[in-house]
Design a protein around this motif. Structure first.
Motif, PDB file in Angstrom:
ATOM      1  N   VAL A  88      -5.470  -5.180  -6.751  1.00 41.12           N
ATOM      2  CA  VAL A  88      -4.143  -4.656  -6.414  1.00 41.12           C
ATOM      3  C   VAL A  88      -3.140  -5.004  -7.508  1.00 41.12           C
ATOM      4  O   VAL A  88      -2.306  -4.180  -7.912  1.00 41.12           O
ATOM      5  CB  VAL A  88      -3.677  -5.189  -5.036  1.00 41.12           C
ATOM      6  CG1 VAL A  88      -2.196  -4.876  -4.807  1.00 41.12           C
ATOM      7  CG2 VAL A  88      -4.525  -4.581  -3.929  1.00 41.12           C
ATOM      8  N   ALA A  89      -3.263  -6.201  -8.039  1.00 42.91           N
ATOM      9  CA  ALA A  89      -2.341  -6.626  -9.098  1.00 42.91           C
ATOM     10  C   ALA A  89      -2.518  -5.781 -10.358  1.00 42.91           C
ATOM     11  O   ALA A  89      -1.610  -5.699 -11.192  1.00 42.91           O
ATOM     12  CB  ALA A  89      -2.558  -8.104  -9.412  1.00 42.91           C
ATOM     13  N   ALA A  90      -3.692  -5.180 -10.470  1.00 39.42           N
ATOM     14  CA  ALA A  90      -3.953  -4.343 -11.651  1.00 39.42           C
ATOM     15  C   ALA A  90      -3.377  -2.934 -11.500  1.00 39.42           C
ATOM     16  O   ALA A  90      -3.365  -2.152 -12.460  1.00 39.42           O
ATOM     17  CB  ALA A  90      -5.467  -4.270 -11.901  1.00 39.42           C
ATOM     18  N   LEU A  91      -2.903  -2.627 -10.309  1.00 38.08           N
ATOM     19  CA  LEU A  91      -2.268  -1.307 -10.130  1.00 38.08           C
ATOM     20  C   LEU A  91      -0.925  -1.287 -10.860  1.00 38.08           C
ATOM     21  O   LEU A  91      -0.362  -2.342 -11.174  1.00 38.08           O
ATOM     22  CB  LEU A  91      -2.030  -1.048  -8.636  1.00 38.08           C
ATOM     23  CG  LEU A  91      -3.248  -0.940  -7.714  1.00 38.08           C
ATOM     24  CD1 LEU A  91      -2.797  -0.838  -6.253  1.00 38.08           C
ATOM     25  CD2 LEU A  91      -4.099   0.262  -8.085  1.00 38.08           C
ATOM     26  N   SER A  92      -0.435  -0.094 -11.092  1.00 43.42           N
ATOM     27  CA  SER A  92       0.889   0.009 -11.727  1.00 43.42           C
ATOM     28  C   SER A  92       1.927  -0.658 -10.826  1.00 43.42           C
ATOM     29  O   SER A  92       1.731  -0.775  -9.606  1.00 43.42           O
ATOM     30  CB  SER A  92       1.255   1.474 -11.932  1.00 43.42           C
ATOM     31  OG  SER A  92       1.585   2.058 -10.687  1.00 43.42           O
ATOM     32  N   GLU A  93       2.999  -1.068 -11.432  1.00 48.11           N
ATOM     33  CA  GLU A  93       4.024  -1.763 -10.653  1.00 48.11           C
ATOM     34  C   GLU A  93       4.568  -0.863  -9.551  1.00 48.11           C
ATOM     35  O   GLU A  93       4.801  -1.298  -8.428  1.00 48.11           O
ATOM     36  CB  GLU A  93       5.154  -2.197 -11.583  1.00 48.11           C
ATOM     37  CG  GLU A  93       5.909  -3.408 -11.049  1.00 48.11           C
ATOM     38  CD  GLU A  93       6.881  -3.968 -12.086  1.00 48.11           C
ATOM     39  OE1 GLU A  93       8.063  -4.090 -11.741  1.00 48.11           O
ATOM     40  OE2 GLU A  93       6.442  -4.215 -13.223  1.00 48.11           O
ATOM     41  N   ALA A  94       4.743   0.402  -9.875  1.00 52.03           N
ATOM     42  CA  ALA A  94       5.265   1.354  -8.893  1.00 52.03           C
ATOM     43  C   ALA A  94       4.309   1.465  -7.704  1.00 52.03           C
ATOM     44  O   ALA A  94       4.733   1.469  -6.541  1.00 52.03           O
ATOM     45  CB  ALA A  94       5.459   2.721  -9.543  1.00 52.03           C
ATOM     46  N   LYS A  95       3.028   1.532  -8.035  1.00 57.06           N
ATOM     47  CA  LYS A  95       2.051   1.642  -6.949  1.00 57.06           C
ATOM     48  C   LYS A  95       2.017   0.374  -6.110  1.00 57.06           C
ATOM     49  O   LYS A  95       1.893   0.429  -4.878  1.00 57.06           O
ATOM     50  CB  LYS A  95       0.658   1.911  -7.529  1.00 57.06           C
ATOM     51  CG  LYS A  95       0.406   3.368  -7.873  1.00 57.06           C
ATOM     52  CD  LYS A  95      -1.072   3.661  -7.943  1.00 57.06           C
ATOM     53  CE  LYS A  95      -1.323   5.162  -7.977  1.00 57.06           C
ATOM     54  NZ  LYS A  95      -2.754   5.482  -8.026  1.00 57.06           N
ATOM     55  N   GLN A  96       2.110  -0.745  -6.757  1.00 61.86           N
ATOM     56  CA  GLN A  96       2.124  -2.012  -6.012  1.00 61.86           C
ATOM     57  C   GLN A  96       3.324  -2.061  -5.059  1.00 61.86           C
ATOM     58  O   GLN A  96       3.208  -2.508  -3.925  1.00 61.86           O
ATOM     59  CB  GLN A  96       2.193  -3.192  -6.972  1.00 61.86           C
ATOM     60  CG  GLN A  96       0.873  -3.484  -7.665  1.00 61.86           C
ATOM     61  CD  GLN A  96       0.955  -4.769  -8.482  1.00 61.86           C
ATOM     62  OE1 GLN A  96       1.278  -5.818  -7.950  1.00 61.86           O
ATOM     63  NE2 GLN A  96       0.670  -4.662  -9.763  1.00 61.86           N
TER      64      GLN A  96
ATOM     65  N   GLU B 214       4.942   0.476  -3.836  1.00 62.75           N
ATOM     66  CA  GLU B 214       4.751   1.454  -2.774  1.00 62.75           C
ATOM     67  C   GLU B 214       3.761   0.934  -1.723  1.00 62.75           C
ATOM     68  O   GLU B 214       3.985   1.069  -0.519  1.00 62.75           O
ATOM     69  CB  GLU B 214       4.243   2.777  -3.384  1.00 62.75           C
ATOM     70  CG  GLU B 214       4.012   3.901  -2.391  1.00 62.75           C
ATOM     71  CD  GLU B 214       5.290   4.474  -1.763  1.00 62.75           C
ATOM     72  OE1 GLU B 214       6.376   3.909  -1.989  1.00 62.75           O
ATOM     73  OE2 GLU B 214       5.181   5.479  -1.041  1.00 62.75           O
ATOM     74  N   LEU B 215       2.702   0.326  -2.198  1.00 62.11           N
ATOM     75  CA  LEU B 215       1.709  -0.235  -1.274  1.00 62.11           C
ATOM     76  C   LEU B 215       2.350  -1.318  -0.400  1.00 62.11           C
ATOM     77  O   LEU B 215       2.177  -1.330   0.830  1.00 62.11           O
ATOM     78  CB  LEU B 215       0.525  -0.812  -2.058  1.00 62.11           C
ATOM     79  CG  LEU B 215      -0.608  -1.425  -1.226  1.00 62.11           C
ATOM     80  CD1 LEU B 215      -1.267  -0.375  -0.343  1.00 62.11           C
ATOM     81  CD2 LEU B 215      -1.644  -2.083  -2.125  1.00 62.11           C
ATOM     82  N   ALA B 216       3.108  -2.188  -1.050  1.00 63.92           N
ATOM     83  CA  ALA B 216       3.751  -3.273  -0.304  1.00 63.92           C
ATOM     84  C   ALA B 216       4.729  -2.704   0.729  1.00 63.92           C
ATOM     85  O   ALA B 216       4.804  -3.176   1.868  1.00 63.92           O
ATOM     86  CB  ALA B 216       4.477  -4.216  -1.260  1.00 63.92           C
ATOM     87  N   ARG B 217       5.461  -1.675   0.312  1.00 59.45           N
ATOM     88  CA  ARG B 217       6.417  -1.052   1.235  1.00 59.45           C
ATOM     89  C   ARG B 217       5.711  -0.461   2.453  1.00 59.45           C
ATOM     90  O   ARG B 217       6.102  -0.702   3.607  1.00 59.45           O
ATOM     91  CB  ARG B 217       7.208   0.055   0.511  1.00 59.45           C
ATOM     92  CG  ARG B 217       8.280   0.718   1.380  1.00 59.45           C
ATOM     93  CD  ARG B 217       8.897   1.938   0.723  1.00 59.45           C
ATOM     94  NE  ARG B 217       7.981   3.065   0.643  1.00 59.45           N
ATOM     95  CZ  ARG B 217       7.595   3.831   1.656  1.00 59.45           C
ATOM     96  NH1 ARG B 217       8.040   3.583   2.858  1.00 59.45           N
ATOM     97  NH2 ARG B 217       6.750   4.837   1.481  1.00 59.45           N
ATOM     98  N   MET B 218       4.657   0.287   2.179  1.00 56.81           N
ATOM     99  CA  MET B 218       3.949   0.929   3.288  1.00 56.81           C
ATOM    100  C   MET B 218       3.300  -0.101   4.213  1.00 56.81           C
ATOM    101  O   MET B 218       3.321   0.045   5.436  1.00 56.81           O
ATOM    102  CB  MET B 218       2.922   1.922   2.759  1.00 56.81           C
ATOM    103  CG  MET B 218       3.578   3.189   2.229  1.00 56.81           C
ATOM    104  SD  MET B 218       2.452   4.278   1.304  1.00 56.81           S
ATOM    105  CE  MET B 218       1.242   4.698   2.543  1.00 56.81           C
ATOM    106  N   LEU B 219       2.734  -1.142   3.618  1.00 63.79           N
ATOM    107  CA  LEU B 219       2.096  -2.168   4.455  1.00 63.79           C
ATOM    108  C   LEU B 219       3.143  -2.936   5.268  1.00 63.79           C
ATOM    109  O   LEU B 219       2.875  -3.372   6.387  1.00 63.79           O
ATOM    110  CB  LEU B 219       1.281  -3.136   3.584  1.00 63.79           C
ATOM    111  CG  LEU B 219      -0.011  -2.546   3.011  1.00 63.79           C
ATOM    112  CD1 LEU B 219      -0.661  -3.517   2.030  1.00 63.79           C
ATOM    113  CD2 LEU B 219      -1.001  -2.196   4.123  1.00 63.79           C
ATOM    114  N   ALA B 220       4.325  -3.085   4.699  1.00 60.24           N
ATOM    115  CA  ALA B 220       5.388  -3.786   5.419  1.00 60.24           C
ATOM    116  C   ALA B 220       6.035  -2.893   6.469  1.00 60.24           C
ATOM    117  O   ALA B 220       6.821  -3.365   7.299  1.00 60.24           O
ATOM    118  CB  ALA B 220       6.440  -4.293   4.445  1.00 60.24           C
TER     119      ALA B 220
END
Lengths: 674, 674
Positions: free
Chosen positions: B319-327, B329-335
């Motif tokens: 996950v840390a290797a994903l682009s910052e934007a994707k990270q 977005e992922l964090a937002r959706m999971l939250a």
């Protein structure tokens, strides 16, 4: 469109075709005139219905209430024009051609979905999918029970159901199928209208269940046929009747057969295009004007409608040959009248209870009442959704209803609250029996669609809902009702009883068992409650909905209104308040609906203006303001002790303290308002 | 008791036996100490749970919220001690031995049934039977959806379920099974605890369904094993994971294995006899004191609990290797956080609507809102229970979620309101997605058990309930809600919105999609409604629950309070009253719960003392008195225009006239009160 050789269908069975097409034409005409409704299903199932009603159904159109008629249940209720067309064609006195023309209009008997209370020929109200097939299990149970008790000469009929894909996708159908299979209800025959279409498109977009295998897995006899082939239909029905298991006949049909919308989801709805209607009638070879049935066809149908007249006459003769006492008893049970002994039995129990003053849970009180009522009401059929020992619904004399003991009067419904409720509705609709069944009150949620249909159908099903509050204790909030009293109270034509002790429980049962058109919900405690009706009154005080249980001493400054397990809390609060010189009346309110029905003068006597009011109920406040701030109450002189959240998992007494449902809290609220 | 050779079980797998028996001993001890609960199920399923959790489940006990963990759902929630024992054994930080000792006590995380909001290691709240297996379908849909969108490196996990006979008898299980089979949810594995026992006795007294055949009929991969044989369990799980269909593993088990109550319905409940407990432990070969686990066994379990730690670390690296934007977005959706754009998008739509003032049904308004929201909230997953065109739940960009198109965001749930609601709950609990789904409001009844569980579980499921009154028209009373607003309003932690027009609908959606712990019910009209919010306000007025829509001109003599489709009627009534010089305020009340949450000062501004009050809602009055006679109102200065019976089948406008829900009726009531 899947190609169908309609010419071949016509050519192979020309007379059948035109008779069935009478249904199709009426459905097409009525929906078009109403500009709403469902055309395709009646068109698709016309062949099955024609064969069933003309060759197999035992009925006499002149006597739609004949007790030993076969029952026809249109579980796919949106196809209501199928039923109305059939009733009109066979000569039903109520469903006239004017009614058919008036389809879906205000005041018509031909409502959007079949409504049993509008015409005698309509067995039950369907439309919420899955309900018809689930009620049919109750119809079949009632028939088996009555046949066992009265013999085949009095009761020996079948229950036929048409169910669609929607019915079979609804979960309750599984409860019904499994229960019917387990009970080997051999007089139940379900036709599955396998047309492969739902509103959203093909069935396959949401389901690929092999329905025949599914039914077979629950012990059903299963056949698969072409639903447009009258010979196959006839043979399948004959085979179904011959088998001692419940039967499912999968009928491959074409929705809106012959119409431009055939085999499409558009065909499910209202087909109103004028040219397409003309074209469809052309394809069918139907030349009569709208709403007109050629005389030859109509008279053939009317003959089908009177085919059962002689059989009915023979049945009446057989019944007339019974002893006078038996005839009277049969008539009483079929009329749904309580025996005269009910009142005196309840009075005797009340007297004994007021003297002995037991401290028991009202679920146990309910059992004590049923122990004396069941023996004098042979029409009761009890049961529980796998909580017999908790719901206290089984009494000693009942015996188990089972495939090898049909005289038993207790049904083990399994963990099927919804299926149980629907089956009970079916029994009540069938007549001759009076069903009651239990589950935890919180599972009102599971039974809701059927509980609503009991109210809508005007039938006296009794729902025994035990463990009616946080008093349930450690099982926690998933099992503790908070909003469920409000849910049932919000439902029209429903009596919700929350008795405070054994005396009120007896009164509630007496009222429930004397209803003819209203279901009852009995909310009963898990925990022990003291007897609060310590002074015997022969009058059924609960029938007034609410009454003064304890009068204020001295100046009346407060009224506490409580139900069920909280009445004892109100009495304790009163004692504390009186000790401080605050005159306090306690009103027990076991049934809000019945109190609302009393005249203004009585209501005013019970709830006069002036004193502060505090309601106490271990449930949500919603529904209480009417009695607290309405009815001569005042917003700044009223308060409520109850729940405003879900419950929790802990011993019951701790929960009452934790959520502040205590005499102390009630006392404080009164004092704060004075 | 069915004989079981426990010595052979021990001898064949001595280490496994003792590890599994750690669960048994804890269950026996905890239930005995609580003096309530269910002992037999954890004992019976200990072997399956041990193999599953130690050899197959992907989890890290130190990180119970790891997004890519396998989910474990105890559908047979009464066996909660199985879950608590597992969590304690693997080293969960919250379920300590003190919590286990405190089983079922006030404030404990170890409630009678598992409650997800009490501890992170508990995935969902179960107990109402059938709910867990039905929610599991949503968990599996969420995983498939997220895997398709984010790739296997981010989401690739399984959902494991333990279901009992009760779960499989509940109808909703059929909806779940059929939906999972149709959707080929290959990462879903259900263990059926086939112990042949329910509360009322043997399963066979109420069911003889061949469950493997039933599952197979809906396209499941089915295996049947000895549920006490760890090798068979291991092999079956491996085979289930290898199959691309959902898997059901029928585990023949003995409830309360080794206890005197083995294989009896007594074994289902609380086994509290001290001597029998000693004897059972003797049979098991368990010598440790109560609540104590030998160090060797505990450390083996803790090792199982940390087995997934490295896998989790690798996942975090990926996950840390994903682009910052994707990270982000992922964090937002999971939250479960709404994107910032939501607010501005809703404002822009509101402005446009206030200008163009369309006259549309609020179900259509809802579609208009979703058309602009869905594109900016990629986490939404919509759907309908076979009423897509009526519920207006599908927007252009969504695409169909299907076994061959997992990126699609629209689920065709079929005629399964209950299964849909439960599946949505599962998605919301899984996280990363935000579910909404539609049906007719009347079918709230079918979805009720899951709607309640949404509220209890603190999850933001959105229920789109269209056709919210007699405005539904010709389909009649079976389809016309009367009590359903009250039902949802009575339910704790539930927001019930009844928007009056497109602007309020947009505001309702904005609130619903920004909730993190509360479900929303959107009650939407079938019939067209004028835009009443013709003056644009950037502020979300619906967030206050109620607000002054039109102020009185001249002396304020009356306040009309209305919701949804009746707001326009209130405005018309106001116009007529003003024409007669009677100053009338109209309050729109789209959400009673949010209004109740406002401070006294605001509520008083909206509903001041003095003027007469008339509420208007095409539904039952229950729940309204709080605003009419409470909140500074007076019983003799308040009235209500609404329904006090079921509806009828007729065109909508005729029904409004027939039931007296008109501006004229409202005017008359006001004048009668003045």
């Amino acid at each position: 469109m899947i190609p169908v050789d309609i010419d071949a269908l016509k050519a192979n069975h020309p007379e059948h075709w035109m008779r069935a097409t009478a249904i199709r034409a009426l459905a097409l005409d009525a929906v078009a005139k109403a500009n709403s409704g469902h055309t395709g299903m009646p068109i698709g199932m016309a062949d099955v219905a024609t064969v069933l009603w003309s060759k197999h159904m035992k009925f006499d159109a002149a006597a739609p209430e004949w007790a030993d008629r076969d029952r026809f249940i249109l579980s796919a209720g949106h196809g209501s024009m199928l039923l109305y067309a059939l009733l009109y064609l066979v000569g039903d006195a109520e469903i006239t051609i004017d009614e058919v023309r008036n389809f879906r209009q205000l005041g018509a008997k031909t409502a959007g979905h079949p409504e049993n209370f509008l015409a005698k020929g309509i067995e039950c109200t369907t439309g919420p999918l899955g309900q018809g097939i689930s009620m049919s299990v109750g119809f079949a149970i009632a028939e088996e029970s009555l046949r066992a008790r009265w013999g085949k000469k009095v009761f020996d009929h079948h229950t036929y159901v048409i169910a669609g894909d929607g019915c079979l996708m609804e979960g309750v159908s599984q409860e019904a199928i499994a229960l019917a299979g387990r009970q080997k209800l051999g007089h139940l025959v379900v036709f599955w209208d396998n047309n492969g279409i739902t509103i959203d498109g093909k069935v396959s977009i949401s389901d690929n269940t092999n329905q025949p295998e599914r039914f077979a897995a629950s012990g059903w006899h299963v056949q698969e046929i072409d639903g447009h082939d009258p010979e196959a239909i006839d043979a399948a029905i004959a085979a179904a009747k011959a088998d001692d298991r419940p039967s499912m006949i999968a009928c491959k049909t074409h929705i809106a057969l012959g119409h431009a919308a055939q085999d499409t989801s558009k065909g499910h709805g209202a087909l109103t295009d004028a040219q397409q209607a003309i074209d469809a009638k052309g394809v069918w070879g139907w030349t009569a004007p709208a709403f007109e049935i050629p005389a030859e066809i109509k008279s053939w149908w009317e003959e089908a409608g009177s085919r059962g007249a002689s059989e009915r006459k023979e049945w009446e003769d057989r019944v007339a040959a019974l002893s006078e006492a038996k005839q009277k008893e049969l008539a009483r049970m079929l009329a749904g009248e309580a025996p005269k002994k009910l009142s005196s039995t309840v009075k005797a129990l009340k007297k004994q209870i007021s003297e002995s003053q037991p401290k028991v849970a009202t679920r146990k009180s309910s059992e004590m009442v049923l122990e004396v009522i069941n023996p004098i009401l042979p029409e009761t059929i009890g049961g529980s959704a796998d909580l017999t020992g908790s719901n206290n619904t089984l009494t000693k004399d009942l015996g188990t209803f089972d495939f090898d003991s049909r005289k038993g009067r207790y049904v083990y419904y399994g963990i099927r609250e919804h299926g149980m409720a629907a089956a009970m509705n079916g029994m009540a609709l069938h007549g001759g029996v009076r069903p009651y069944g239990g589950t935890f009150m919180c599972f009102t949620d599971f039974a809701r669609p059927a509980m609503r249909l009991a109210a809508l159908q005007h039938i006296p099903t009794v729902f025994v809902m035990t463990h009616d509050s946080i008093g349930l204790g450690e099982d926690g909030p998933t099992h503790q009702p908070v909003e469920h009293l409000a849910i049932s109270r919000a439902t029209p034509n429903t009596l919700v009883f929350r008795p405070a002790d054994t005396v009120e429980t007896a009164e509630a049962w007496e009222i429930a068992f004397t209803q003819s058109a209203t279901p009852s919900v009995l909310a009963l405690s898990r925990q022990n409650l003291p007897t609060v009706r310590t002074e015997h009154k022969t009058k059924n005080l609960s029938a007034q909905g609410a009454y003064v249980l304890a009068e204020a001493e001295g100046k009346r400054q407060a009224i506490m209104i409580a139900t069920g397990s909280e009445v004892a809390i109100a009495l304790a609060a009163r004692e504390a308040l009186q000790a401080e010189g605050i005159g306090t009346r306690v009103v027990s309110m076991p049934c809000m609906e019945l109190f609302a029905d009393q005249d203004e003068a009585y209501r005013k006597r019970v709830l006069p203006a002036g004193p502060v009011r505090v309601g106490i109920e271990a449930a949500c406040r919603l529904g209480w303001d009417r009695w607290l701030t309405g009815e001569r109450g005042r917003a700044n002189k009223a308060d409520f002790v109850g729940m405003d959240s879900f419950g929790a998992s802990a011993p019951a007494e701790e929960l009452y303290a934790h959520f502040g449902i205590t005499a102390e809290a009630a006392v404080e609220k009164v004092k704060a308002l004075l």
